[in-house]
Scaffold this active site. Structure first.
Site, PDB file in Angstrom:
ATOM      1  N   GLU A  97      82.360  27.325 -69.970  1.00 27.17           N
ATOM      2  CA  GLU A  97      81.979  27.827 -68.642  1.00 27.17           C
ATOM      3  C   GLU A  97      83.029  27.895 -67.563  1.00 27.17           C
ATOM      4  OE1 GLU A  97      78.995  29.282 -68.264  1.00 27.17           O
ATOM      5  OE2 GLU A  97      78.230  28.778 -69.999  1.00 27.17           O
ATOM      6  N   SER A 111      54.128  59.698 -88.520  1.00 31.10           N
ATOM      7  CA  SER A 111      53.412  60.857 -88.185  1.00 31.10           C
ATOM      8  C   SER A 111      52.632  60.495 -86.610  1.00 31.10           C
ATOM      9  CB  SER A 111      52.338  61.474 -89.224  1.00 31.10           C
ATOM     10  OG  SER A 111      53.081  62.209 -90.044  1.00 31.10           O
TER      11      SER A 111
END
Length: 730
Positions: free
Chosen positions: A91, A370
Site C-alpha cells: 500500500e 429467444s
C-alpha cells in the site's frame, strides 16, 4: 527601436508576469486557506469509529445493520511485524519515510500514468485512512477542494499520532469481506486465531484484501485471492522484509490453508444477501461512499415479503418441481411503473456463511436465447415502421444470415411460408426473427437495445436470437436485471426505467438525498401495445401455458440456448443421459410481465457443461408462475388498453391508416394449428410433461452458442449444432 525602449518593454512584460505569478500564488494560498478552514475536524473518535449502516425496505422496516457485528479492534501491541511489513509493501512503501504525503510517489505516479503504464495512485496510507474516515470515492468528489482537505488532514494526522497508531487505525477500519470489519475480526472469522498466531501467507492475504475485499475473498474467489496474496509477498521480498526461502514457502502455501467454516451470524436474513450486494454497489455508484465502512441509513425498494417468497420458491419443494438440488435459478422482479427492483435472487441453496458473493441475477455470462427476439427484432421493426401491424407477414423460408452462406434453421428444419409476425413470435421461428433484424439493420437495433439498457460491443445477426457477446463484462449482454427492465418498457406503454435499488440515503452528518427514477420514452404506446398483444399469445402456447396465471393478463417469452457440435460431444461424453432426453440445453429462460410487474428468470447449472434435460425445462416458467401468482392478486388484475393510434381487426392490431385490404388467413400448416389448439386447451401442469407436440425447445440452434464466459464470434454459425436433441417453443 533603441535599446532603452526594448529594455523598458522587457521590464514591463517581466513585471506583468511577476505580478500574475504573485497573484496566482496568493489566489492559490487563499484557496488552500479557505478549504483548510472548511475541512472536517480531525478526531480520534472518527478515526476509530465503528459506526454501522442501517438498511431499510420499501416500508421503512429495518432489514440489515451492517457493521453492528463482526467488529473487533486490535491494539497496537497485537499487530505482528509481518502484517505491518505486508501492508506497507503493498500500500505505501515509503510510509515510514514521509509525513503523511509522499511527494516522490505522487511524481512517480504522474509520470507512470503519462507513459501509459498501469494506473497508479499517489495516496499514502495516511490519505487512505482519511478517505475511509471522511470522504467518498465519487468522481464528483475528486476535486481540488477535497484533495486539499485530504492532504491537510493527512499532515495533521502525522502531527498527532505515531506511525504505529496510524497503522492501527487503518487495520481496524478496513472492510474485510463476509461482514468482517478490521483485520483482527477477519483473523478470528477466517482462521479462528489472533493476528499474532497467523502464518506469513495468511497475513499477506489479509494485507492484500482491503482494496477489493469481495474480489479477494478466499472462500468465493480463491484464484484472485491467491494472486493478490502472492503480489503482496513479492513486494515484501523486493523491499527486503522476507527472504527468498520465506517467499517461496509462502507462495507454495494453498490460499485456503487454515481457513475454517464461516459462522452464520450475519446481521440480516440470508434471503437478503444478493439484494444487499446490489444496494452496496448502487450506493457507491451514486455517492462514492462504501456503506460497509461509512455509517449511513439507506432506504431501498425491496419488498421484504416478496423477497422471502422468492427465496422460498427457490429453496423449498412447495412451488416448483426441481429435478435436483444443483440446478440454479436467477431472477429479478421490477415494478413496471418506476423501475424499482422489488425482489432479486441469484441462486438456489446458497451458502449462508459467505456475504455478498456472485449474484447471478445481474451477471451477463449466460445466454437468454429467444427472449431477445421481442427486443432485438420485432420491437425495433415496429418502431421503425418496417411493420405497421401485428398481422404483417414475413416469409419463413430457406434463408442465409446476411452477407454469409450460413443458413438460418428453425428447430424442425421446416418452413411455414408466409406467416404473420404475431405467429412467428408465438411459434418462435428463427428465420422471420433474423429477417426482421436484417430489415431493421444492426445499427438501428443496437441503438434501440441500448435505449432499454442492453449493449453489445459489436452486434451480429446471430444476436437476433441470442444474447451472446464476445466480451466478458457486465456492461454487455443480458441478465435477469436487464431483461426485466427491458420488458417493463412494453408493460408500461413504452418508457424505460433503469433498475433502481435505493430511493433515499441519510448520511451520518444528517443530510438526506432522495433519488427519483426518471424514465425515458423509448418507443410509442402503439409499439409497446402491439408487442404486448403478440407476447400475450405466447402465454397460450408451450411453456407459456405453464407460466401463465389464471385470471391475470400476462405477456412473455421463453428462451433456450444450445451447445455447438463440439460442445455437445463433450457434454454427451460427460453426461450420457442426454441421449435419452428430448431436450439438451445449457440455459432455459422466461421473461414476462403483468400490468404491475416484470420478471425475468434464468435457469441452468453453474457448470455450463452440465445440461438441462427434460425434467429441468419447466423450471424457469414454474418459478415465474409461482412468483407472479403471489405478486398479482386476481382482485387487482387489470388489462392493457389499446391506444387511440391502433385499430383492431380480428386478432390483429394495425396502425391507423395502415390496415391492408387482404387480411392474413391461416399462416401455418393445419397440423401445426391442431397441435397449437391442443396446447391451448392443456392444463398448466400437463403442459410441462408433454413431448415435442407441446414444446419446440431450441430455436437458437442456428446461432453461435458459446456464452460470454467462453466467447466466440456470434456471427459465426458454421460450427453450430442446428437441432440435435432439442426442441423449440421459444
Amino acid at each position: 527601436m533603441n535599446k532603452t525602449l526594448v529594455k523598458r518593454i522587457a521590464l514591463i512584460v517581466a513585471n506583468v508576469f511577476l505580478s500574475l505569478f504573485i497573484l496566482g500564488v496568493v489566489a492559490f494560498a487563499g484557496l488552500v486557506a479557505l478549504n483548510v478552514r472548511n475541512a472536517p475536524a480531525l478526531s480520534q473518535s472518527a478515526l476509530a469509529s465503528t459506526t454501522s449502516s442501517k438498511i431499510y425496505d420499501k416500508d421503512n422496516q429495518l432489514i440489515a445493520d451492517l457493521g453492528a457485528v463482526r467488529r473487533s479492534n486490535a491494539s497496537t501491541e497485537e499487530i505482528p511485524t509481518d502484517l505491518v511489513n505486508a501492508i506497507v509493501s503493498i500500500e505505501d512503501q515509503r510510509f515510514f519515510n514521509h509525513r503523511g504525503v509522499d511527494v516522490i510517489r505522487i511524481i512517480g505516479s504522474f509520470f507512470n500514468n503519462v507513459r501509459g503504464g498501469s494506473l497508479q495512485g499517489g495516496s499514502t496510507l495516511d490519505q487512505q485512512l482519511i478517505k475511509l474516515t471522511y470522504f467518498s470515492t465519487s468522481v464528483s468528489d475528486q476535486n481540488v477542494r477535497r484533495k486539499i482537505q485530504e492532504i491537510w488532514l493527512a499532515l495533521q494526522l502525522e502531527g498527532h499520532y505515531s506511525k504505529q497508531e496510524i497503522l492501527t487505525f487503518y487495520i481496524n477500519k478496513v472492510y474485510m469481506s463476509n461482514g468482517n470489519y478490521g483485520m483482527k475480526t477477519a483473523a478470528n472469522s477466517y482462521y479462528g486465531k489472533e493476528l499474532r498466531q497467523l502464518s506469513l501467507a495468511q497475513l499477506a492475504l489479509l494485507a492484500g484484501m482491503p482494496q477489493a475485499p469481495n474480489q479477494y475473498d478466499p472462500y468465493t474467489q480463491p484464484e484472485a485471492a491467491k494472486a493478490r496474496r502472492d503480489l503482496v509477498l513479492k513486494e515484501m521480498r523486493k523491499e527486503g522484509y522476507i527472504t527468498q526461502d520465506q517467499y517461496q514457502q509462502a507462495v507454495d502455501t494453498p490460499v485456503t490453508d487454515g481457513l475454517i467454516s464461516l459462522k452464520n451470524d450475519a446481521a440480516y436474513p440470508a434471503y437478503m444477501d444478493n439484494y444487499l450486494k446490489q444496494v452496496i454497489e448502487e450506493v457507491e455508484d451514486k455517492t462514492g461512499y462504501n456503506l460497509l465502512t461509512t455509517g449511513m441509513d439507506v432506504y431501498t425498494n425491496v419488498d421484504s415479503a416478496a423477497q422471502q417468497r422468492l427465496w422460498n420458491i427457490y429453496n423449498t419443494s412447495d412451488y416448483v418441481n426441481y429435478p435436483d438440488d444443483t440446478i440454479q435459478v436467477a431472477s429479478t422482479v421490477i415494478d413496471v411503473s418506476n423501475g424499482k427492483v422489488v425482489a432479486q435472487l441469484g441462486g438456489r441453496n446458497q451458502s449462508s456463511n459467505s456475504s455478498f458473493g456472485t449474484n447471478q441475477a445481474v451477471e451477463t455470462n449466460r445466454d437468454w436465447g429467444s427472449t431477445m427476439k421481442p427486443i432485438s427484432d420485432y420491437a425495433p421493426a415496429l418502431e421503425g415502421g418496417i411493420y405497421t401491424s401485428t398481422g404483417d407477414t414475413v416469409t419463413d423460408e430457406p434463408y442465409n444470415y446476411p452477407n454469409s452462406s450460413t443458413p438460418v434453421y428453425n428447430w424442425d428444419r421446416r418452413y411455414f411460408g408466409n406467416i404473420t409476425i404475431k405467429d412467428a413470435l408465438r411459434l418462435s421461428r428463427n428465420v422471420p426473427a433474423v429477417k426482421s433484424l436484417a430489415a431493421v439493420g444492426l445499427e438501428n437495433a443496437s441503438s434501440f437495445l441500448k435505449s432499454i439498457g442492453i449493449e453489445y460491443p459489436e452486434m451480429h445477426y446471430a444476436n437476433a436470437i441470442s444474447s451472446n457477446t464476445t466480451v466478458s463484462s457486465r456492461q454487455y449482454g443480458a441478465s435477469s436485471e436487464k431483461m426485466a427492465a427491458a420488458y417493463a418498457a412494453f408493460a408500461n406503454g413504452g418508457t424505460y426505467y433503469k433498475p433502481q435499488y435505493v430511493n433515499k440515503i441519510v448520511f451520518n452528518d444528517g443530510t438526506t438525498t432522495e433519488y427519483a427514477n426518471k424514465g425515458t420514452r423509448v418507443m410509442t404506446e402503439e409499439t409497446a401495445f402491439m408487442m404486448t398483444d403478440m407476447l400475450k399469445s405466447v402465454m397460450s402456447y408451450g411453456y407459456g401455458v405453464n407460466a401463465n396465471v389464471d385470471g391475470i393478463p400476462m405477456a412473455g417469452k421463453t428462451g433456450t440456448s444450445n451447445y455447438s457440435d463440439d460442445e455437445y460431444q463433450t457434454v454427451a461424453a460427460e453426461h450420457p443421459e442426454v441421449y435419452s432426453s428430448s431436450n439438451v440445453a445449457p440455459d432455459e429462460n422466461f421473461v414476462g410481465y403483468s400490468t404491475r410487474y416484470a420478471m425475468a428468470v434464468w435457469t441452468g447449472y453453474t457448470n455450463r457443461n452440465t445440461p438441462i434435460l427434460d425434467a429441468g425445462m419447466p423450471v424457469a416458467s414454474e418459478v415465474y408462475h409461482a412468483m407472479m401468482e403471489y405478486l398479482n392478486p386476481s382482485a387487482q388484475a387489470t388489462d392493457w388498453t389499446a391506444p387511440d393510434g391502433l385499430l383492431s381487426y380480428g386478432s390483429y392490431y394495425y396502425l391507423r391508416g395502415s390496415r391492408p385490404t387482404n387480411l392474413p388467413s391461416s399462416t401455418i400448416s393445419s397440423s401445426t394449428e391442431e397441435s397449437s389448439s391442443e396446447e391451448s386447451s392443456t392444463s398448466r401442469s400437463s403442459s410441462t410433461s408433454e413431448s415435442s407436440e407441446n414444446d419446440e425447445k431450441s430455436e437458437e440452434s442456428s446461432t453461435a452458442n458459446s456464452t460470454s464466459t467462453t466467447p466466440s464470434n456470434p456471427n459465426d454459425t458454421s460450427s453450430t449444432d442446428q437441432s440435435r436433441g432439442r426442441r423449440d417453443d421459444d
